[in-house]
Write an enzyme that holds these catalytic residues in place. Structure first.
Site, PDB file in Angstrom:
ATOM      1  N   HIS A 168       0.821  -1.215   0.000  1.00  0.00           N
ATOM      2  CA  HIS A 168       0.000   0.000   0.000  1.00  0.00           C
ATOM      3  C   HIS A 168       0.855   1.265   0.000  1.00  0.00           C
ATOM      4  O   HIS A 168       0.808   2.071   0.918  1.00  0.00           O
ATOM      5  CB  HIS A 168      -0.976  -0.023   1.175  1.00  0.00           C
ATOM      6  CG  HIS A 168      -2.081  -1.022   1.011  1.00  0.00           C
ATOM      7  ND1 HIS A 168      -3.238  -0.992   1.758  1.00  0.00           N
ATOM      8  CD2 HIS A 168      -2.212  -2.093   0.168  1.00  0.00           C
ATOM      9  CE1 HIS A 168      -4.023  -2.016   1.407  1.00  0.00           C
ATOM     10  NE2 HIS A 168      -3.411  -2.684   0.439  1.00  0.00           N
ATOM     11  N   GLU A 264     -13.150   2.379  -4.982  1.00  0.00           N
ATOM     12  CA  GLU A 264     -13.861   3.654  -5.017  1.00  0.00           C
ATOM     13  C   GLU A 264     -13.358   4.572  -6.114  1.00  0.00           C
ATOM     14  O   GLU A 264     -12.149   4.682  -6.342  1.00  0.00           O
ATOM     15  CB  GLU A 264     -13.685   4.405  -3.688  1.00  0.00           C
ATOM     16  CG  GLU A 264     -14.284   3.734  -2.492  1.00  0.00           C
ATOM     17  CD  GLU A 264     -14.166   4.578  -1.236  1.00  0.00           C
ATOM     18  OE1 GLU A 264     -14.552   4.073  -0.175  1.00  0.00           O
ATOM     19  OE2 GLU A 264     -13.689   5.744  -1.317  1.00  0.00           O
ATOM     20  N   TYR A 274     -12.255  11.048   3.239  1.00  0.00           N
ATOM     21  CA  TYR A 274     -12.905   9.990   2.460  1.00  0.00           C
ATOM     22  C   TYR A 274     -13.131   8.708   3.261  1.00  0.00           C
ATOM     23  O   TYR A 274     -13.523   7.690   2.698  1.00  0.00           O
ATOM     24  CB  TYR A 274     -12.132   9.773   1.155  1.00  0.00           C
ATOM     25  CG  TYR A 274     -12.358  10.977   0.267  1.00  0.00           C
ATOM     26  CD1 TYR A 274     -13.414  11.009  -0.623  1.00  0.00           C
ATOM     27  CD2 TYR A 274     -11.588  12.133   0.422  1.00  0.00           C
ATOM     28  CE1 TYR A 274     -13.681  12.143  -1.380  1.00  0.00           C
ATOM     29  CE2 TYR A 274     -11.854  13.275  -0.321  1.00  0.00           C
ATOM     30  CZ  TYR A 274     -12.903  13.275  -1.217  1.00  0.00           C
ATOM     31  OH  TYR A 274     -13.184  14.401  -1.947  1.00  0.00           O
TER      32      TYR A 274
END
Length: 392
Positions: A168, A264, A274
């Site tokens: 990530h 998303e 978010y």
């Protein structure tokens, strides 16, 4: 709640069956009609493909040079130039070391908006920080006149804190019309650091905006606030790996990896949160709900659109050419789907979706050339640079 209302500016989606896909991973209900599984729209296009180059080591990004050649990054740490005839250069010299474990390595590459005069390129990478830690960094350098090396390499941004993680990194780069550079950053794929996506004293799980020299723009949304990083543009992100600037509005749109379900698409606005990991339309890979299955909360942004099951997005691109009948649509590189995923917007709403399952492998990046052709790279040991055109 106000934050749960549908995005403005656009009629409700047309009725129709969604794109053929697997069963959803969850039973969550969307916050508004059309937020997921928009009607399928068949534009009756089939794509012909031409393999331009192969033998690349997990290519991650491709950027078009003014002379028609391409800069391509390989995750293991090489940046090469490839001609349209398929000639592949030796790796450019003087790249800094990368931590190429797991999802890490040499990642995105972008040309300076003034490349024609300054020959500057920008790239992101997982930078080794010692003791098995690393973090996403951004460097810039001048491409030598003979295009064999990088000159005056300068690291202009470092994600902090460093973390001992292999995943990530986020890492998409995008210049806006004013020459400000957006950098997308991941949550580091572990339970402890992902909570920092909600901590604005860190750069974990954020989108940041910096000037071309790495300094902080004076009009960033959190500049001057105590214990908040001034680089931050938006917060609460899991792992954004695609971004583009809307060709008409100039707004930043991003696409983000969800967990199991919940990829998303977001109109990513300054100072907004978010939601990750407080709200999500996905579940943990091992099965449990995330934060008791909460999908909406006051003050947290709803995605403009989400996918369940996931498409595992790479980069995204607003199509601006005429070769395909998709002008203004978003084209998304699909990893899990091994497809180009096309979505059509009306205002801020997704009103249609189409998928092109090309059978070419995991698609990491997609870009377009001046003639409207699409160029993709495949994320594999024998990675390829491929040109796509409509089949006649």
């Amino acid at each position: 709640c106000a934050a749960c209302s549908p995005p403005s500016a656009g009629p409700a989606s047309a009725q129709g069956e969604p794109v053929r896909q697997g069963a959803p991973n969850t039973a969550y209900q969307p916050a508004f009609a059309g937020q997921t599984r928009a009607p399928a729209q068949n534009t009756n296009v089939t794509a012909a493909h031409e393999v331009i180059a192969e033998g690349l080591d997990h290519p991650w990004a491709v950027a078009l040079l003014p002379d028609g050649r391409f800069l391509v990054t390989e995750r293991a740490g090489a940046m090469r130039i490839i001609t349209r005839q398929g000639a592949v250069s030796a790796p450019l010299q003087n790249l800094p070391a990368v931590d190429a474990r797991g999802q890490g390595g040499l990642l995105d590459v972008k040309l300076s908006p003034n490349f024609a005069s300054d020959r500057m390129i920008y790239w992101s990478y997982s930078e080794p920080r010692g003791d098995q830690t690393n973090g996403t960094s951004v460097a810039r350098a001048r491409l030598s006149d003979d295009a064999t090396r990088l000159e005056n390499v300068q690291v202009i941004f470092r994600q902090l804190p460093s973390w001992a993680s292999r995943g990530h990194f986020g890492s998409r780069l995008m210049f806006d019309r004013e020459g400000r550079l957006y950098v997308t950053l991941g949550d580091r794929q572990q339970n402890e650091p992902r909570e920092l996506a909600q901590d604005n004293s860190t750069l974990i799980g954020k989108v940041v905006r910096i000037n071309a020299d790495g300094s902080i723009p004076a009009d960033n949304p959190f500049v001057g606030q105590a214990n908040v990083r001034g680089e931050i543009w938006s917060t609460g992100h899991r792992n954004v790996q695609g971004a583009d600037i809307h060709p008409e509005t100039g707004a930043l749109w991003t696409i983000e990896h969800g967990p199991r379900g919940g990829d998303e698409l977001n109109l990513t606005q300054p100072g907004r949160n978010y939601g990750w990991p407080i709200i999500s339309y996905g579940i943990e890979y091992r099965g449990p709900a995330i934060n008791a299955g909460i999908t909406q909360r006051e003050g947290l942004e709803q995605p403009n659109y989400y996918w369940d099951p996931v498409i595992a997005p790479g980069d995204m691109e607003f199509y601006e050419g005429e070769l395909f009948p998709w002008r203004g649509d978003i084209l998304i590189a699909g990893l899990e789907t091994e497809a180009i995923v096309r979505v059509r917007l009306e205002g801020e709403r997704v009103v249609a979706e189409e998928r092109f399952e090309l059978g070419l492998g995991r698609i990491r990046d997609v870009t377009q050339s001046e003639d409207g052709a699409l160029w993709i790279v495949t994320d594999e040991d024998n990675g390829r640079l491929i040109r796509l055109t409509p089949r006649q």
